[in-house]
Write an enzyme that holds these catalytic residues in place. Sequence first.
Site, PDB file in Angstrom:
ATOM      1  N   LYS A   1       2.147 -12.494  -3.126  1.00 58.98           N
ATOM      2  CA  LYS A   1       3.602 -12.449  -2.927  1.00 58.98           C
ATOM      3  C   LYS A   1       4.142 -13.781  -2.388  1.00 58.98           C
ATOM      4  O   LYS A   1       3.364 -14.634  -1.925  1.00 58.98           O
ATOM      5  CB  LYS A   1       3.931 -11.278  -1.983  1.00 58.98           C
ATOM      6  CG  LYS A   1       3.596  -9.904  -2.577  1.00 58.98           C
ATOM      7  CD  LYS A   1       4.058  -8.787  -1.648  1.00 58.98           C
ATOM      8  CE  LYS A   1       3.820  -7.422  -2.253  1.00 58.98           C
ATOM      9  NZ  LYS A   1       4.332  -6.339  -1.373  1.00 58.98           N
TER      10      LYS A   1
ATOM     11  N   TYR B   1      10.124  -2.903  -9.018  1.00 58.04           N
ATOM     12  CA  TYR B   1      10.099  -1.961  -7.892  1.00 58.04           C
ATOM     13  C   TYR B   1      11.097  -0.813  -8.068  1.00 58.04           C
ATOM     14  O   TYR B   1      11.510  -0.203  -7.085  1.00 58.04           O
ATOM     15  CB  TYR B   1      10.354  -2.701  -6.575  1.00 58.04           C
ATOM     16  CG  TYR B   1       9.141  -3.460  -6.075  1.00 58.04           C
ATOM     17  CD1 TYR B   1       8.016  -2.777  -5.588  1.00 58.04           C
ATOM     18  CD2 TYR B   1       9.096  -4.849  -6.074  1.00 58.04           C
ATOM     19  CE1 TYR B   1       6.897  -3.454  -5.126  1.00 58.04           C
ATOM     20  CE2 TYR B   1       7.969  -5.544  -5.607  1.00 58.04           C
ATOM     21  CZ  TYR B   1       6.887  -4.827  -5.134  1.00 58.04           C
ATOM     22  OH  TYR B   1       5.776  -5.500  -4.668  1.00 58.04           O
TER      23      TYR B   1
ATOM     24  N   PHE C   1      14.817  -0.055   2.039  1.00 58.00           N
ATOM     25  CA  PHE C   1      14.349  -1.442   2.015  1.00 58.00           C
ATOM     26  C   PHE C   1      14.425  -2.089   0.626  1.00 58.00           C
ATOM     27  O   PHE C   1      14.059  -3.252   0.467  1.00 58.00           O
ATOM     28  CB  PHE C   1      12.907  -1.528   2.544  1.00 58.00           C
ATOM     29  CG  PHE C   1      11.887  -0.695   1.797  1.00 58.00           C
ATOM     30  CD1 PHE C   1      11.318  -1.154   0.611  1.00 58.00           C
ATOM     31  CD2 PHE C   1      11.490   0.546   2.279  1.00 58.00           C
ATOM     32  CE1 PHE C   1      10.385  -0.402  -0.087  1.00 58.00           C
ATOM     33  CE2 PHE C   1      10.545   1.311   1.595  1.00 58.00           C
ATOM     34  CZ  PHE C   1       9.998   0.834   0.401  1.00 58.00           C
TER      35      PHE C   1
ATOM     36  N   ARG D   1      -7.178  -1.491  -3.325  1.00 55.81           N
ATOM     37  CA  ARG D   1      -6.327  -1.018  -2.225  1.00 55.81           C
ATOM     38  C   ARG D   1      -7.079  -1.114  -0.899  1.00 55.81           C
ATOM     39  O   ARG D   1      -6.495  -1.435   0.130  1.00 55.81           O
ATOM     40  CB  ARG D   1      -5.860   0.427  -2.478  1.00 55.81           C
ATOM     41  CG  ARG D   1      -4.927   0.608  -3.671  1.00 55.81           C
ATOM     42  CD  ARG D   1      -3.546   0.039  -3.484  1.00 55.81           C
ATOM     43  NE  ARG D   1      -2.817   0.599  -2.382  1.00 55.81           N
ATOM     44  CZ  ARG D   1      -1.488   0.560  -2.258  1.00 55.81           C
ATOM     45  NH1 ARG D   1      -0.732  -0.036  -3.193  1.00 55.81           N
ATOM     46  NH2 ARG D   1      -0.884   1.062  -1.213  1.00 55.81           N
TER      47      ARG D   1
ATOM     48  N   THR E   1      -0.060  -0.996   3.921  1.00 55.69           N
ATOM     49  CA  THR E   1       1.222  -1.668   3.672  1.00 55.69           C
ATOM     50  C   THR E   1       1.710  -2.417   4.911  1.00 55.69           C
ATOM     51  O   THR E   1       2.150  -3.561   4.832  1.00 55.69           O
ATOM     52  CB  THR E   1       2.289  -0.621   3.261  1.00 55.69           C
ATOM     53  OG1 THR E   1       1.767   0.173   2.190  1.00 55.69           O
ATOM     54  CG2 THR E   1       3.574  -1.288   2.837  1.00 55.69           C
TER      55      THR E   1
ATOM     56  N   ARG F   1      -4.290  -8.089   3.929  1.00 59.70           N
ATOM     57  CA  ARG F   1      -3.031  -7.965   4.663  1.00 59.70           C
ATOM     58  C   ARG F   1      -3.234  -8.186   6.154  1.00 59.70           C
ATOM     59  O   ARG F   1      -2.376  -8.780   6.825  1.00 59.70           O
ATOM     60  CB  ARG F   1      -2.382  -6.608   4.365  1.00 59.70           C
ATOM     61  CG  ARG F   1      -1.687  -6.611   2.995  1.00 59.70           C
ATOM     62  CD  ARG F   1      -1.255  -5.236   2.565  1.00 59.70           C
ATOM     63  NE  ARG F   1      -0.325  -5.269   1.427  1.00 59.70           N
ATOM     64  CZ  ARG F   1       0.019  -4.191   0.731  1.00 59.70           C
ATOM     65  NH1 ARG F   1      -0.484  -3.008   1.046  1.00 59.70           N
ATOM     66  NH2 ARG F   1       0.854  -4.298  -0.284  1.00 59.70           N
TER      67      ARG F   1
ATOM     68  N   ASN G   1       4.103  -8.813   3.096  1.00 59.23           N
ATOM     69  CA  ASN G   1       2.722  -8.381   3.357  1.00 59.23           C
ATOM     70  C   ASN G   1       1.711  -8.981   2.375  1.00 59.23           C
ATOM     71  O   ASN G   1       0.671  -8.390   2.088  1.00 59.23           O
ATOM     72  CB  ASN G   1       2.635  -6.849   3.408  1.00 59.23           C
ATOM     73  CG  ASN G   1       3.078  -6.188   2.117  1.00 59.23           C
ATOM     74  OD1 ASN G   1       3.398  -6.867   1.149  1.00 59.23           O
ATOM     75  ND2 ASN G   1       3.089  -4.871   2.102  1.00 59.23           N
TER      76      ASN G   1
ATOM     77  N   HIS H   1       0.297  -7.524  -3.492  1.00 64.46           N
ATOM     78  CA  HIS H   1       0.537  -6.224  -4.125  1.00 64.46           C
ATOM     79  C   HIS H   1      -0.754  -5.706  -4.741  1.00 64.46           C
ATOM     80  O   HIS H   1      -1.577  -6.495  -5.206  1.00 64.46           O
ATOM     81  CB  HIS H   1       1.588  -6.368  -5.237  1.00 64.46           C
ATOM     82  CG  HIS H   1       1.730  -5.144  -6.088  1.00 64.46           C
ATOM     83  ND1 HIS H   1       2.499  -4.067  -5.705  1.00 64.46           N
ATOM     84  CD2 HIS H   1       1.174  -4.812  -7.288  1.00 64.46           C
ATOM     85  CE1 HIS H   1       2.406  -3.125  -6.645  1.00 64.46           C
ATOM     86  NE2 HIS H   1       1.615  -3.553  -7.613  1.00 64.46           N
TER      87      HIS H   1
ATOM     88  N   GLU I   1       2.139  -2.121 -14.846  1.00 67.45           N
ATOM     89  CA  GLU I   1       2.443  -3.366 -14.126  1.00 67.45           C
ATOM     90  C   GLU I   1       1.792  -4.578 -14.812  1.00 67.45           C
ATOM     91  O   GLU I   1       2.391  -5.651 -14.881  1.00 67.45           O
ATOM     92  CB  GLU I   1       1.994  -3.233 -12.673  1.00 67.45           C
ATOM     93  CG  GLU I   1       2.827  -2.212 -11.908  1.00 67.45           C
ATOM     94  CD  GLU I   1       2.291  -1.852 -10.532  1.00 67.45           C
ATOM     95  OE1 GLU I   1       2.924  -1.016  -9.861  1.00 67.45           O
ATOM     96  OE2 GLU I   1       1.234  -2.396 -10.119  1.00 67.45           O
TER      97      GLU I   1
END
Length: 138
Positions: free
Chosen positions: A10, A50, A58, A86, A92, A103, A113, A116, A127
């Site tokens: 990100k 998103y 948010f 993950r 998150t 993260r 964070n 993704h 995606e």
Amino acid sequence: MSNLTFTMIKPDAFEAGHSGAIIQMIQDAGFAIKAAKLTKLSQERAGQFYAVHKARPFYGELCDYMSSGPIIAMILEKENAVADFRTLIGATNPKEAAEGTIRAKFATSIEANAIHGSDSDENAQIEGSFFFSQIEVF
Ligand code: UDP
Ligand code: MG
């Protein structure tokens, strides 16, 4: 596509110069890079990516943030890719992310964070296709 997942480094992590370290962690964890692209999302494309979060409070800020600078999009391959990735990235909210996760190391807030990771095989497919055409995937 159960051995594939999709990720983005990100804008916060790219801007801070953490892309190299993050890619090293991803490869050290056994993921093979099948496609990779340095790109930047427009506000509109961030909103499309998103869209599932449209009703969340948010959402607006998330779209601002995700279009604020370059990202690195990648398709990754490994057995059990979605779940294992993950685990590698952590929760998150970096305050809840397990020690040693991407993260925990690089996220600065629940929004910024660092990375993704797709949450299902179906979303990994959707995606990945959002960023890459078939011929861009090795
Ligand atoms: N996010 C946020 N505030 C929140 C929850 C999420 O800004 O309270 C952002 C954060 O960047 C997160 C993204 O929205 O990574 C997508 O949220 P999701 O719940 O899907 O988390 P993820 O799957 O990325 O862990
Ligand atoms: Mg998610």
